[in-house]
Structures are given as structure tokens and as C-alpha cells.
Design an enzyme around this catalytic site. Structure first.
Site: not given
Length: 220
Positions: A17, A77, A168
Site C-alpha cells: 500500500k 502507488k 484495477e
């Protein structure tokens, strides 16, 4: 730290994360990352994929455009990762493309003679046409092959001791437009950030959780 035991690598990896932006993937491991992408299995060896790989700040900023707006929770990220890979699928699998794949196989010595090459190409067309015309799921079928690559890739980078986060939650249309993918016959599916976990990543400290083997495996 690289993992030689595949189960150890599976248990070590997790969805990262938060990356430590000061830690970078080595050039040696970057080449291994490319090989992981290249050597993944796929149905009939179709390889219906393309990858955009970056480690530059400019490249990461371009890919971060896919995390604007609703997907902003994924921006760091991308920008704080050492490397980022955008996985793309072909938008069409043509007979010409199947012939090109078969020609490459021939060049690599997979066929003892021309008859075997033609038989192999015929089989490729047969199974592809099942998805084109009978099941009418050719696009979904190609995407399945890309997901095979992603699964192979996540395990592979874990074996190298590299952390990863598959995403995604990205604006695929924005990425397609930014990189001109559709004009090249591709469309984005999943983005994977790569690097090394930061010390304040809460997810790194949580125990892994999976269903019990007895609940998911039937031995007959």
C-alpha cells in the site's frame, strides 16, 4: 532479499500500500522483470499482450494520469513506486498475428518440418475461431491470458524480493489516450507498482489470511 522457496515467496508477498521512494530496483532486476513479462504462458502461445514499463519520473507522471479523479487513492502507488508496469491486451487477434507468432516459433526451432508448422497454425486458428464465432468471447479470452501473465508476474517479482501492488482501479480510457494504445491495437487492463515497502505500510504488518485448504481443495 530473494526467495528460493516458492511457497516462502507466496507467503512473503502482499499487496503493498505504500512504497519507500528512496529504494530503487536494480538494473539487473529490471532485466529480470522484463523476462518475467516475456516468458509467461498463454493459451496456444497467443501472447496477446503489450507492456508499458517505466522507472522515470516523467513516465510515472504519465501513468499517474490513469489515477486522476475517482482513482486518486492509487496515485501514490504509481508516483512513489520504483517501477510501474501497465499491462495491456490486444484489441483483436487476427490470422495474420497468429501467423507471425507461428513464424517466430519456427525461427526458434519448434517445428521439425513445414507440415508440423502448418498443423500448429491450423490448431491456433481453430481454437481462436471457437472464441471468435462460437463462444463470442475473443476479447475476454485474450484478457484471461494477460491475467495469467499478471499472476505469474506477481509470484516472480516476489521471488526476487520485490514488492508489488496490482491496480484495477485505473482510468483505462485515459491511459489508452495518453499512450496512444488503441491506435496501436492495444488497450490497458491493469497497472502494477513495483518497489520496496515503506516502514509505515500498515498492510505489511497484518497477518496474511486465506481460506483453509479443507474448504477449497477436494482430494479424490
Amino acid at each position: 532479499m530473494e526467495h528460493t522457496d516458492i511457497i516462502e515467496a507466496l507467503k512473503w508477498r502482499y499487496t503493498t500500500k505504500s512504497f519507500d521512494p528512496s529504494k530503487k530496483i536494480s538494473k539487473e532486476n529490471e532485466e529480470k522483470i522484463k523476462e518475467l513479462l516475456q516468458w509467461s504462458p498463454s493459451s496456444i502461445n497467443s501472447q496477446p499482450w503489450h507492456f508499458v514499463l517505466t522507472s522515470s519520473e516523467e513516465g510515472k507522471e504519465r501513468l499517474a494520469k490513469g489515477t486522476a479523479g475517482f482513482f486518486s487513492f492509487n496515485e501514490s502507488k504509481v508516483t512513489q513506486a520504483s517501477h510501474v508496469v501497465l499491462f495491456c491486451t490486444k484489441t483483436e487477434i487476427s490470422d495474420q498475428y497468429l501467423s507471425e507468432v507461428t513464424d517466430k516459433e519456427d525461427e526458434d526451432g519448434r517445428f521439425a518440418n513445414e507440415d508440423l508448422k502448418e498443423q500448429n497454425l491450423g490448431a491456433k486458428k481453430l481454437f481462436t475461431n471457437i472464441h471468435r464465432y462460437d463462444l463470442k468471447d475473443a476479447q475476454h479470452w485474450m484478457e484471461k491470458q494477460v491475467y495469467l501473465n499478471i499472476g505469474n508476474f506477481l509470484l516472480g517479482v516476489a521471488a526476487l524480493g520485490i514488492d508489488a501492488v496490482p491496480m484495477e482501479g485505473i482510468d483505462m480510457k485515459a491511459l489508452d489516450e495518453e499512450l496512444g494504445l488503441r491506435e496501436k491495437g492495444f488497450s490497458s487492463i491493469v497497472m502494477v507498482g513495483l518497489g520496496y515497502r515503506s516502514e509505515d505500510d500498515f498492510n505489511a504488518k497484518l497477518p496474511k489470511s486465506r481460506l483453509n485448504q479443507d474448504d477449497i481443495i477436494t482430494v479424490i
